[in-house]
Design a protein around this motif. Structure first.
Motif, short mmCIF file in Angstrom:
data_model
loop_
_atom_site.label_atom_id
_atom_site.label_comp_id
_atom_site.label_asym_id
_atom_site.label_seq_id
_atom_site.Cartn_x
_atom_site.Cartn_y
_atom_site.Cartn_z
N ARG A 111 0.84 -1.21 0.00
CA ARG A 111 0.00 0.00 0.00
C ARG A 111 0.87 1.25 0.00
N LEU A 112 1.93 1.26 0.79
CA LEU A 112 2.83 2.41 0.83
C LEU A 112 3.57 2.57 -0.49
N GLN A 113 4.05 1.47 -1.05
CA GLN A 113 4.84 1.53 -2.28
C GLN A 113 4.02 1.99 -3.48
N GLU A 114 2.74 1.63 -3.48
CA GLU A 114 1.89 1.97 -4.63
C GLU A 114 1.21 3.32 -4.49
N SER A 115 1.33 3.96 -3.35
CA SER A 115 0.68 5.25 -3.15
C SER A 115 1.39 6.35 -3.94
N ASP A 116 0.61 7.26 -4.51
CA ASP A 116 1.18 8.41 -5.21
C ASP A 116 1.17 9.67 -4.33
N ASP A 117 0.93 9.48 -3.02
CA ASP A 117 0.93 10.59 -2.08
C ASP A 117 2.33 10.74 -1.49
N PRO A 118 3.06 11.79 -1.85
CA PRO A 118 4.44 11.95 -1.36
C PRO A 118 4.52 12.20 0.14
N LEU A 119 3.41 12.55 0.78
CA LEU A 119 3.40 12.83 2.21
C LEU A 119 2.97 11.62 3.04
N ALA A 120 2.67 10.51 2.38
CA ALA A 120 2.19 9.32 3.09
C ALA A 120 3.34 8.64 3.82
N THR A 121 3.25 8.54 5.13
CA THR A 121 4.27 7.88 5.94
C THR A 121 3.68 6.86 6.90
N VAL A 122 2.36 6.80 7.00
CA VAL A 122 1.67 5.94 7.96
C VAL A 122 0.65 5.08 7.22
N VAL A 123 0.64 3.79 7.52
CA VAL A 123 -0.39 2.91 6.96
C VAL A 123 -0.94 2.04 8.08
N TYR A 124 -2.26 1.94 8.14
CA TYR A 124 -2.91 1.12 9.15
C TYR A 124 -3.89 0.18 8.46
N CYS A 125 -4.57 -0.65 9.22
CA CYS A 125 -5.49 -1.63 8.64
C CYS A 125 -6.65 -1.84 9.60
N LEU A 126 -7.55 -2.71 9.23
CA LEU A 126 -8.60 -3.15 10.14
C LEU A 126 -8.10 -4.32 10.97
N GLY A 127 -8.88 -4.71 11.96
CA GLY A 127 -8.48 -5.84 12.79
C GLY A 127 -9.66 -6.49 13.47
N TYR A 128 -9.48 -7.73 13.85
CA TYR A 128 -10.47 -8.43 14.64
C TYR A 128 -10.26 -8.11 16.12
N GLU A 129 -11.34 -8.14 16.89
CA GLU A 129 -11.26 -8.11 18.34
C GLU A 129 -11.77 -9.44 18.85
N CYS A 130 -11.03 -10.05 19.77
CA CYS A 130 -11.40 -11.35 20.30
C CYS A 130 -11.61 -11.25 21.81
N VAL A 131 -12.84 -11.50 22.24
CA VAL A 131 -13.20 -11.49 23.66
C VAL A 131 -13.82 -12.84 24.00
N GLU A 132 -13.16 -13.57 24.91
CA GLU A 132 -13.64 -14.88 25.34
C GLU A 132 -13.95 -15.79 24.16
N GLY A 133 -13.05 -15.79 23.18
CA GLY A 133 -13.17 -16.68 22.04
C GLY A 133 -14.08 -16.18 20.93
N GLN A 134 -14.79 -15.08 21.17
CA GLN A 134 -15.69 -14.53 20.16
C GLN A 134 -14.95 -13.45 19.37
N ARG A 135 -14.89 -13.60 18.06
CA ARG A 135 -14.16 -12.67 17.22
C ARG A 135 -15.11 -11.81 16.40
N LYS A 136 -14.81 -10.50 16.35
CA LYS A 136 -15.63 -9.59 15.54
C LYS A 136 -14.74 -8.50 14.97
N ILE A 137 -15.22 -7.82 13.94
CA ILE A 137 -14.52 -6.67 13.38
C ILE A 137 -15.25 -5.41 13.84
N PRO A 138 -14.65 -4.61 14.72
CA PRO A 138 -15.33 -3.40 15.18
C PRO A 138 -15.44 -2.38 14.06
#
Length: 329
Positions: A111-138
């Motif tokens: 994602r960083l390498q393919e970006s054409d934004d010269p100011l881009a220095t940070v990349v994040y993503c989504l994630g699962y949350e797991c509580v007592e074995g139950q997984r969800k995407i907040p």
């Protein structure tokens, strides 16, 4: 595997840890299983008194570097030591109680390498949350580019484990603020955005975040002190750029979370009347505390086990409703 993903390290993975020898192997294994293999793994032991060192020695992968600090300094200091020790321009963070999915590094580098934004220095993503074995995407709205105002309004990817950042940008803002016992990640993203660093996002879950009893979220002193320092540091910028209402909304939400923790601790100590008092105290943060008031009433009335049962049931009902909605036209 693509040969371009092998060879000299292009990413430094920093894992700070403190007395999590029982959880650390899961995090390390998830890093070693990445589809992008040219990384270095810096495990920063923040003064553990358990068998963390022995656990790390069981992993013989030459990409692992073990950095023991000798005593407990705190998460911000540990991460900053990892940043200083890193030999690459790209830094990725993983909390020692979380884990990554296999393509996390590869997709973020891409994602960083393919970006054409010269100011881009940070990349994040989504994630699962797991509580007592139950997984969800907040739910998390994905913002890209200049996200400073979004952060000031309270938008916040919930854990450093989601992030990859250019080392030069981190050094420019002096890394994590070591005076903060909490809210360190929020403060760092604000500092980076304020310095005109742009954010990018990978629109899929690439980590699993676990919730358990060892986490600092139960440390009331750290939460309260951190919030006061955070307010002193950012209140003027919030009020000037997004307004007083947004400021009070943000602070009220943070204070409500701290108040709910007090409710939970009172219930654990068998002090139900005190728990109800803390719940009533949430009224001062209306209208933004309504969700916390409901949680406080359930927690005070039913206790921790009843509270977990109610909200686990709610989660399952919502999953059923969402599954049913997919068949509607």
């Amino acid at each position: 595997m693509n040969s371009s993903l092998q060879g000299k390290p292009i990413v430094s993975v920093i894992v700070p840890t403190f007395n999590r020898a029982n959880l650390l192997p899961r995090a390390i294994s998830s890093i070693l299983q990445q589809t992008l293999s040219n990384f270095e793994l810096i495990i920063v032991d923040d003064g553990s008194t358990d068998n963390t060192a022995e656990v790390v020695k069981e992993f013989t992968d030459p990409r692992i570097k073990f950095l023991p600090l000798g005593k407990n300094y705190g998460g911000s200091y540990a991460r900053n030591q990892g940043i200083k020790a890193a030999s690459t321009e790209l830094i990725a963070f993983l909390d020692s109680d979380d884990e990554w999915l296999a393509e996390k590094l590869e997709l973020q580098v891409k994602r960083l390498q393919e970006s054409d934004d010269p100011l881009a220095t940070v990349v994040y993503c989504l994630g699962y949350e797991c509580v007592e074995g139950q997984r969800k995407i907040p739910s998390l709205h994905l913002h890209e580019g200049d996200v400073f105002d979004n952060l000031l309004r309270g938008w916040l990817p919930p854990t450093t484990s989601l992030f990859m950042v250019k080392r030069s940008a981190l050094l420019e803002v002096n890394g994590f603020d070591e005076s903060l016992p909490s809210f360190q990640d929020y403060d760092l993203w604000l500092s980076l955005a304020a310095a005109n660093n742009h954010f990018l996002a990978v629109d899929q879950p690439l980590i699993i975040r676990y919730f358990h009893d060892q986490q600092i979220r139960g440390n009331l002193a750290a939460k309260s002190t951190g919030l006061e320092i955070f307010k002193n540091k950012w209140s003027l910028a919030i009020k000037q750029r997004v307004g007083y209402i947004e400021y009070w909304k943000l602070i009220s939400l943070k204070m409500s979370i701290i108040q709910l923790i007090k409710v939970g601790k009172s219930v654990e100590e068998g002090k139900r009347l005190m728990a109800f008092r803390y719940t009533v105290g949430l009224l001062q943060h209306l209208p933004w505390s309504i969700n916390m008031i409901i949680r406080g009433i359930v927690l005070s009335t039913l206790g921790n086990n009843g509270y977990r049962s109610v909200f686990m049931m709610k989660s399952k009902v919502m999953q059923l409703i969402n599954g049913f909605d997919k068949f509607q036209y």
